[in-house]
Design a protein around this motif. Structure first.
Motif, PDB file in Angstrom:
ATOM      1  N   SER A 105       0.812  -1.173   0.145  1.00 17.10           N
ATOM      2  CA  SER A 105      -0.095   0.081  -0.013  1.00 17.10           C
ATOM      3  C   SER A 105       0.850   1.280  -0.018  1.00 17.10           C
ATOM      4  O   SER A 105       0.294   2.305  -0.300  1.00 17.10           O
ATOM      5  CB  SER A 105      -1.001   0.118   1.353  1.00 17.10           C
ATOM      6  OG  SER A 105      -0.347   0.037   2.479  1.00 17.10           O
ATOM      7  N   SER A 106       2.123   1.059   0.246  1.00 15.39           N
ATOM      8  CA  SER A 106       3.096   2.201   0.188  1.00 15.39           C
ATOM      9  C   SER A 106       3.385   2.606  -1.281  1.00 15.39           C
ATOM     10  O   SER A 106       4.281   3.547  -1.320  1.00 15.39           O
ATOM     11  CB  SER A 106       4.248   1.962   1.114  1.00 15.39           C
ATOM     12  OG  SER A 106       5.010   1.145   0.417  1.00 15.39           O
ATOM     13  N   SER A 154       5.945  10.557   0.287  1.00 19.31           N
ATOM     14  CA  SER A 154       4.977  11.501   1.022  1.00 19.31           C
ATOM     15  C   SER A 154       4.900  11.253   2.500  1.00 19.31           C
ATOM     16  O   SER A 154       5.529  10.074   2.999  1.00 19.31           O
ATOM     17  CB  SER A 154       3.701  11.371   0.696  1.00 19.31           C
ATOM     18  OG  SER A 154       2.921  10.001   0.762  1.00 19.31           O
ATOM     19  N   GLU A 155       4.101  11.967   3.483  1.00 17.00           N
ATOM     20  CA  GLU A 155       4.089  11.702   4.988  1.00 17.00           C
ATOM     21  C   GLU A 155       3.252  10.508   5.176  1.00 17.00           C
ATOM     22  O   GLU A 155       3.682   9.694   5.900  1.00 17.00           O
ATOM     23  CB  GLU A 155       3.379  12.791   5.382  1.00 17.00           C
ATOM     24  CG  GLU A 155       3.533  12.861   7.088  1.00 17.00           C
ATOM     25  CD  GLU A 155       3.152  14.240   7.784  1.00 17.00           C
ATOM     26  OE1 GLU A 155       2.492  14.045   8.820  1.00 17.00           O
ATOM     27  OE2 GLU A 155       3.346  15.001   7.236  1.00 17.00           O
ATOM     28  N   LYS A 156       2.353  10.324   4.221  1.00 22.61           N
ATOM     29  CA  LYS A 156       1.655   8.923   4.276  1.00 22.61           C
ATOM     30  C   LYS A 156       2.423   7.824   3.941  1.00 22.61           C
ATOM     31  O   LYS A 156       2.116   6.659   4.526  1.00 22.61           O
ATOM     32  CB  LYS A 156       0.284   8.968   3.407  1.00 22.61           C
ATOM     33  CG  LYS A 156      -0.576   7.737   3.567  1.00 22.61           C
ATOM     34  CD  LYS A 156      -1.774   7.971   2.277  1.00 22.61           C
ATOM     35  CE  LYS A 156      -2.520   6.504   2.454  1.00 22.61           C
ATOM     36  NZ  LYS A 156      -3.601   6.820   1.646  1.00 22.61           N
ATOM     37  N   GLN A 157       3.056   8.027   3.133  1.00 24.30           N
ATOM     38  CA  GLN A 157       4.064   6.655   2.581  1.00 24.30           C
ATOM     39  C   GLN A 157       5.022   6.387   3.653  1.00 24.30           C
ATOM     40  O   GLN A 157       5.327   5.107   4.219  1.00 24.30           O
ATOM     41  CB  GLN A 157       4.732   6.846   1.381  1.00 24.30           C
ATOM     42  CG  GLN A 157       3.924   6.849   0.155  1.00 24.30           C
ATOM     43  CD  GLN A 157       4.692   7.162  -1.174  1.00 24.30           C
ATOM     44  OE1 GLN A 157       5.469   7.868  -1.032  1.00 24.30           O
ATOM     45  NE2 GLN A 157       4.487   6.398  -2.238  1.00 24.30           N
ATOM     46  N   SER A 193       4.758   6.912   6.935  1.00 18.41           N
ATOM     47  CA  SER A 193       4.046   6.480   8.215  1.00 18.41           C
ATOM     48  C   SER A 193       3.738   4.986   7.709  1.00 18.41           C
ATOM     49  O   SER A 193       3.849   4.145   8.859  1.00 18.41           O
ATOM     50  CB  SER A 193       2.753   7.214   8.236  1.00 18.41           C
ATOM     51  OG  SER A 193       2.947   8.570   8.606  1.00 18.41           O
ATOM     52  N   ILE A 194       3.279   4.433   6.695  1.00 14.07           N
ATOM     53  CA  ILE A 194       3.191   3.199   6.163  1.00 14.07           C
ATOM     54  C   ILE A 194       4.412   2.413   6.375  1.00 14.07           C
ATOM     55  O   ILE A 194       4.252   1.380   6.821  1.00 14.07           O
ATOM     56  CB  ILE A 194       2.275   3.206   4.996  1.00 14.07           C
ATOM     57  CG1 ILE A 194       0.834   3.701   5.028  1.00 14.07           C
ATOM     58  CG2 ILE A 194       2.405   1.898   4.427  1.00 14.07           C
ATOM     59  CD1 ILE A 194       0.386   3.923   3.486  1.00 14.07           C
TER      60      ILE A 194
END
Length: 186
Positions: free
Chosen positions: A51-52, A152-155, A157-158
């Motif tokens: 998902s990353s 990105s910050e989401k990637q 964190s994942i």
């Protein structure tokens, strides 16, 4: 009277050596519970890395391979004990248990290190939207190492979560190997 002839095929193979219980009783042991945790968290590692969007395919491709392969092999291993098929296959399951968990520990430790390196390599890149604008800006500081990723910050964190779960799975495989070694030496 003469003795009946023995079947040489029946005497040439030893009976299977199984020290774990068969059927649903395997879930009542520490080894069975650890295998379930390995399957659960190993699946999470696989899902999180996928998902990353795999920002570093060379490193994270190995993580995906190890997590998926270990997930499938651990599921098959547990299924052999749950269905009772382990009793029908003539092998020393204790040696096989130690060997499998040692190889899984080795491969998962390498996958954990690569996932941690990928996550740590994001050290200098920040992708943030400009204030009062729809454009984004990439701010790069001097990279700390040889590997440099832009996430990105989401990637990010994942990938941190995937690293933590990969470490937990590595510990589970290490504990399973230690318990298997203890059963083997008894």
């Amino acid at each position: 009277m003469s003795e009946p002839a023995t079947n040489p095929a029946a005497t040439s193979f030893p009976a299977p050596i199984v020290s774990l219980p068969l059927g649903l009783e395997v879930f009542r042991t520490y080894s069975g519970a650890l295998i379930c945790v390995e399957i659960l968290f190993g699946g999470l590692v696989w899902i999180l890395v996928a998902s990353s969007n795999v920002p570093v395919p060379l490193l994270q491709g190995w993580v995906m391979f190890v997590s998926l392969t270990a997930f499938l092999l651990s599921s098959a291993y547990l299924l052999l004990f749950v269905t009772g098929l382990a009793d029908r296959i003539n092998t020393d399951w204790n040696v096989l248990d130690v060997f499998y968990h040692f190889m899984a520990l080795l491969f998962y430790f390498a996958a954990f290190v690569l996932e941690a390196a990928t996550t740590a390599a994001n050290g200098g890149a920040n992708i943030k939207p400009l204030p009062n604008s729809t454009e984004t800006v990439l701010c790069i500081t001097y990279p700390r190492g040889n590997i440099f990723t832009v996430m990105s910050e989401k990637q990010y964190s994942i990938n941190v979560a995937a690293t933590v779960f990969a470490f937990v799975v590595t510990l589970c495989y290490g504990c399973s190997m230690a318990m298997g070694f203890k059963r083997w030496r008894m």
